[in-house]
Design a protein around this motif. Structure first.
Motif, PDB file in Angstrom:
ATOM      1  N   ILE A   1      44.564  45.635  38.131  1.00 44.46           N
ATOM      2  CA  ILE A   1      43.613  45.719  38.989  1.00 44.46           C
ATOM      3  C   ILE A   1      43.991  45.069  40.353  1.00 44.46           C
ATOM      4  O   ILE A   1      43.253  45.426  41.443  1.00 44.46           O
ATOM      5  CB  ILE A   1      42.574  44.734  38.262  1.00 44.46           C
ATOM      6  CG1 ILE A   1      42.971  43.340  38.029  1.00 44.46           C
ATOM      7  CG2 ILE A   1      41.771  45.535  37.092  1.00 44.46           C
ATOM      8  CD1 ILE A   1      41.821  42.461  37.708  1.00 44.46           C
ATOM      9  N   GLY A   2      45.150  44.282  40.264  1.00 43.73           N
ATOM     10  CA  GLY A   2      45.566  43.924  41.680  1.00 43.73           C
ATOM     11  C   GLY A   2      44.660  42.702  42.178  1.00 43.73           C
ATOM     12  O   GLY A   2      43.753  42.187  41.397  1.00 43.73           O
ATOM     13  N   ILE A   3      45.222  41.948  43.286  1.00 47.78           N
ATOM     14  CA  ILE A   3      44.659  40.835  43.841  1.00 47.78           C
ATOM     15  C   ILE A   3      44.370  41.013  45.306  1.00 47.78           C
ATOM     16  O   ILE A   3      45.484  41.512  45.947  1.00 47.78           O
ATOM     17  CB  ILE A   3      45.418  39.776  43.629  1.00 47.78           C
ATOM     18  CG1 ILE A   3      45.891  39.568  41.907  1.00 47.78           C
ATOM     19  CG2 ILE A   3      45.050  38.381  44.155  1.00 47.78           C
ATOM     20  CD1 ILE A   3      46.890  38.696  41.736  1.00 47.78           C
ATOM     21  N   ARG A   4      43.476  40.820  45.831  1.00 45.02           N
ATOM     22  CA  ARG A   4      43.199  40.781  47.192  1.00 45.02           C
ATOM     23  C   ARG A   4      43.966  39.630  48.153  1.00 45.02           C
ATOM     24  O   ARG A   4      44.421  38.576  47.441  1.00 45.02           O
ATOM     25  CB  ARG A   4      41.798  40.408  47.845  1.00 45.02           C
ATOM     26  CG  ARG A   4      40.981  41.539  47.352  1.00 45.02           C
ATOM     27  CD  ARG A   4      39.677  41.298  47.819  1.00 45.02           C
ATOM     28  NE  ARG A   4      38.505  42.510  47.384  1.00 45.02           N
ATOM     29  CZ  ARG A   4      37.555  42.469  46.236  1.00 45.02           C
ATOM     30  NH1 ARG A   4      37.627  41.229  45.592  1.00 45.02           N
ATOM     31  NH2 ARG A   4      36.881  43.323  46.109  1.00 45.02           N
ATOM     32  N   SER A   5      44.497  39.709  49.182  1.00 43.70           N
ATOM     33  CA  SER A   5      45.304  39.013  49.973  1.00 43.70           C
ATOM     34  C   SER A   5      44.600  37.662  49.881  1.00 43.70           C
ATOM     35  O   SER A   5      45.148  36.452  49.821  1.00 43.70           O
ATOM     36  CB  SER A   5      45.614  39.470  51.472  1.00 43.70           C
ATOM     37  OG  SER A   5      46.172  40.572  51.348  1.00 43.70           O
ATOM     38  N   SER A   6      43.271  37.751  50.144  1.00 41.82           N
ATOM     39  CA  SER A   6      42.546  36.111  50.631  1.00 41.82           C
ATOM     40  C   SER A   6      42.472  35.321  49.279  1.00 41.82           C
ATOM     41  O   SER A   6      42.467  34.221  49.017  1.00 41.82           O
ATOM     42  CB  SER A   6      41.219  36.621  50.728  1.00 41.82           C
ATOM     43  OG  SER A   6      40.432  37.510  49.752  1.00 41.82           O
ATOM     44  N   GLU A   7      42.727  36.008  48.101  1.00 43.26           N
ATOM     45  CA  GLU A   7      42.778  35.495  46.751  1.00 43.26           C
ATOM     46  C   GLU A   7      44.268  34.997  46.005  1.00 43.26           C
ATOM     47  O   GLU A   7      44.157  34.422  45.099  1.00 43.26           O
ATOM     48  CB  GLU A   7      42.075  36.348  45.658  1.00 43.26           C
ATOM     49  CG  GLU A   7      40.592  36.426  46.130  1.00 43.26           C
ATOM     50  CD  GLU A   7      39.676  37.481  45.371  1.00 43.26           C
ATOM     51  OE1 GLU A   7      38.608  37.426  45.436  1.00 43.26           O
ATOM     52  OE2 GLU A   7      40.516  38.394  45.078  1.00 43.26           O
ATOM     53  N   LYS A   8      45.171  35.345  47.022  1.00 41.63           N
ATOM     54  CA  LYS A   8      46.534  34.957  46.462  1.00 41.63           C
ATOM     55  C   LYS A   8      46.920  33.412  46.108  1.00 41.63           C
ATOM     56  O   LYS A   8      47.575  33.293  45.398  1.00 41.63           O
ATOM     57  CB  LYS A   8      47.916  35.649  47.205  1.00 41.63           C
ATOM     58  CG  LYS A   8      47.697  37.254  46.998  1.00 41.63           C
ATOM     59  CD  LYS A   8      48.892  37.658  47.752  1.00 41.63           C
ATOM     60  CE  LYS A   8      48.909  39.367  47.887  1.00 41.63           C
ATOM     61  NZ  LYS A   8      49.546  39.910  48.882  1.00 41.63           N
ATOM     62  N   GLU A   9      46.091  32.623  47.070  1.00 48.53           N
ATOM     63  CA  GLU A   9      46.672  31.289  46.776  1.00 48.53           C
ATOM     64  C   GLU A   9      45.478  30.713  45.748  1.00 48.53           C
ATOM     65  O   GLU A   9      45.985  29.889  45.035  1.00 48.53           O
ATOM     66  CB  GLU A   9      46.403  30.606  48.182  1.00 48.53           C
ATOM     67  CG  GLU A   9      47.428  31.139  49.268  1.00 48.53           C
ATOM     68  CD  GLU A   9      48.735  30.747  48.952  1.00 48.53           C
ATOM     69  OE1 GLU A   9      49.040  29.549  48.110  1.00 48.53           O
ATOM     70  OE2 GLU A   9      49.751  31.399  49.184  1.00 48.53           O
ATOM     71  N   ILE A  10      44.328  31.087  45.759  1.00 47.73           N
ATOM     72  CA  ILE A  10      43.371  30.398  45.066  1.00 47.73           C
ATOM     73  C   ILE A  10      43.643  30.482  43.501  1.00 47.73           C
ATOM     74  O   ILE A  10      43.360  29.533  42.849  1.00 47.73           O
ATOM     75  CB  ILE A  10      41.799  30.638  45.326  1.00 47.73           C
ATOM     76  CG1 ILE A  10      41.657  32.248  45.062  1.00 47.73           C
ATOM     77  CG2 ILE A  10      41.639  30.382  46.902  1.00 47.73           C
ATOM     78  CD1 ILE A  10      40.102  32.317  45.066  1.00 47.73           C
ATOM     79  N   ILE A  11      44.244  31.474  42.917  1.00 52.59           N
ATOM     80  CA  ILE A  11      44.408  31.779  41.768  1.00 52.59           C
ATOM     81  C   ILE A  11      45.527  30.563  41.016  1.00 52.59           C
ATOM     82  O   ILE A  11      45.386  30.766  39.687  1.00 52.59           O
ATOM     83  CB  ILE A  11      44.935  33.158  41.307  1.00 52.59           C
ATOM     84  CG1 ILE A  11      46.076  33.648  42.343  1.00 52.59           C
ATOM     85  CG2 ILE A  11      43.815  34.230  41.556  1.00 52.59           C
ATOM     86  CD1 ILE A  11      46.731  34.836  41.468  1.00 52.59           C
ATOM     87  N   PHE A  12      46.047  29.927  42.217  1.00 49.51           N
ATOM     88  CA  PHE A  12      47.040  28.917  41.374  1.00 49.51           C
ATOM     89  C   PHE A  12      46.264  27.597  41.200  1.00 49.51           C
ATOM     90  O   PHE A  12      46.500  26.778  40.453  1.00 49.51           O
ATOM     91  CB  PHE A  12      48.175  28.863  42.428  1.00 49.51           C
ATOM     92  CG  PHE A  12      49.056  29.955  42.358  1.00 49.51           C
ATOM     93  CD1 PHE A  12      49.950  30.002  41.318  1.00 49.51           C
ATOM     94  CD2 PHE A  12      49.222  30.549  43.260  1.00 49.51           C
ATOM     95  CE1 PHE A  12      50.682  31.042  41.156  1.00 49.51           C
ATOM     96  CE2 PHE A  12      50.216  31.933  43.101  1.00 49.51           C
ATOM     97  CZ  PHE A  12      51.068  31.919  42.256  1.00 49.51           C
ATOM     98  N   GLU A  13      44.779  27.436  41.694  1.00 52.09           N
ATOM     99  CA  GLU A  13      44.213  26.319  41.508  1.00 52.09           C
ATOM    100  C   GLU A  13      43.729  26.333  39.917  1.00 52.09           C
ATOM    101  O   GLU A  13      43.401  27.288  39.459  1.00 52.09           O
ATOM    102  CB  GLU A  13      42.906  26.328  42.352  1.00 52.09           C
ATOM    103  CG  GLU A  13      43.512  26.232  43.895  1.00 52.09           C
ATOM    104  CD  GLU A  13      42.258  26.399  44.828  1.00 52.09           C
ATOM    105  OE1 GLU A  13      41.172  26.345  44.564  1.00 52.09           O
ATOM    106  OE2 GLU A  13      42.621  26.641  46.045  1.00 52.09           O
TER     107      GLU A  13
END
Ligand code: ADP
Length: 206
Positions: free
Chosen positions: A141-153
């Motif tokens: 499904i992929g990940i939006r650029s804006s969400e690449k950081e927050i998924i590590f929280e």
């Protein structure tokens, strides 16, 4: 709790009504999810507190990936999904804690399987001057650029409208990040929303 539920479920002498058997299955699944949550939270706080022993040895990346593929293949069952490794040089060695390095990739690959309905998941590895770079590429499904950081929280999951079809509690990538940093490595994501993602772990080369 898990043990007692399993005893009742598997004891041929206990006469559990069919309808109640379903409740037992639900209870067992929920208990297992809670166990995972508790184990992951404890591990994460231990990693963060720097209280984890590192059992360092030489790890052959080719062997590691071969064993990961054997372990993870069953998860692709029922999906039109191929899990393969690109050709990997057998001389690529990293220094690390085997079970922790394995856990990094178990998490990343199980996410790749979870968030990909069909297509390919391929694992590759190259050695550059300073790093061994191991990548897991999916056609999911992929990940939006804006969400690449927050998924590590911690507890962060991307809230797509169909989000509920995916289970999990959002601790996997926080654990991955800690484990990668414990090995003096970094992790990066390349992704095209709707088309797939590549998670690359960079670990120092010898
Ligand atoms: P969990 O898998 O339990 O939800 P993680 O911390 O492992 O938690 O992942 C956090 C979120 O990152 C996921 O819920 C998902 O939204 C996103 N994600 C992780 N891996 C992928 C992937 N391969 N493709 C698309 N989204 C992903």
């Amino acid at each position: 709790v898990i043990g007692f539920i399993e005893i009742v479920m598997t004891d041929s002498k206990s006469k559990v009504k069919k309808s109640n058997q379903k409740y037992l299955e639900t209870a067992l699944n929920e208990a297992k999810l809670l166990k995972t949550l508790i184990d992951d939270l404890l591990d994460l706080s231990q990693f963060k507190a720097g209280k984890t022993n590192m059992d360092i040895s030489d790890i052959s990346v080719k062997d590691l990936i071969a064993s990961l593929i054997v372990s993870m293949k069953p998860l692709t069952k029922g999906k039109e999904l191929k899990l393969t490794a690109k050709k990997i040089d057998k001389n690529i060695i990293i220094k690390g804690d085997y079970s922790k390095v394995r856990r990094i990739f178990l998490n990343i690959i199980s996410n790749a399987i979870k968030f990909t309905k069909k297509g390919d998941i391929s694992i590759s590895c190259i050695e550059t001057e300073h790093y061994v770079e191991i990548s897991v590429t999916d056609t999911g499904i992929g990940i939006r650029s804006s969400e690449k950081e927050i998924i590590f929280e911690k507890f962060r999951q991307i809230d797509y409208s169909s989000r509920r079809e995916y289970d999990g509690i959002g601790l996997g990538l926080s654990i991955v990040k800690e484990l990668v940093e414990m090995h003096n490595g970094t992790i990066k994501i390349e992704s095209e929303y709707g088309r797939g993602s590549t998670f690359t772990v960079l670990l120092p080369s010898l």
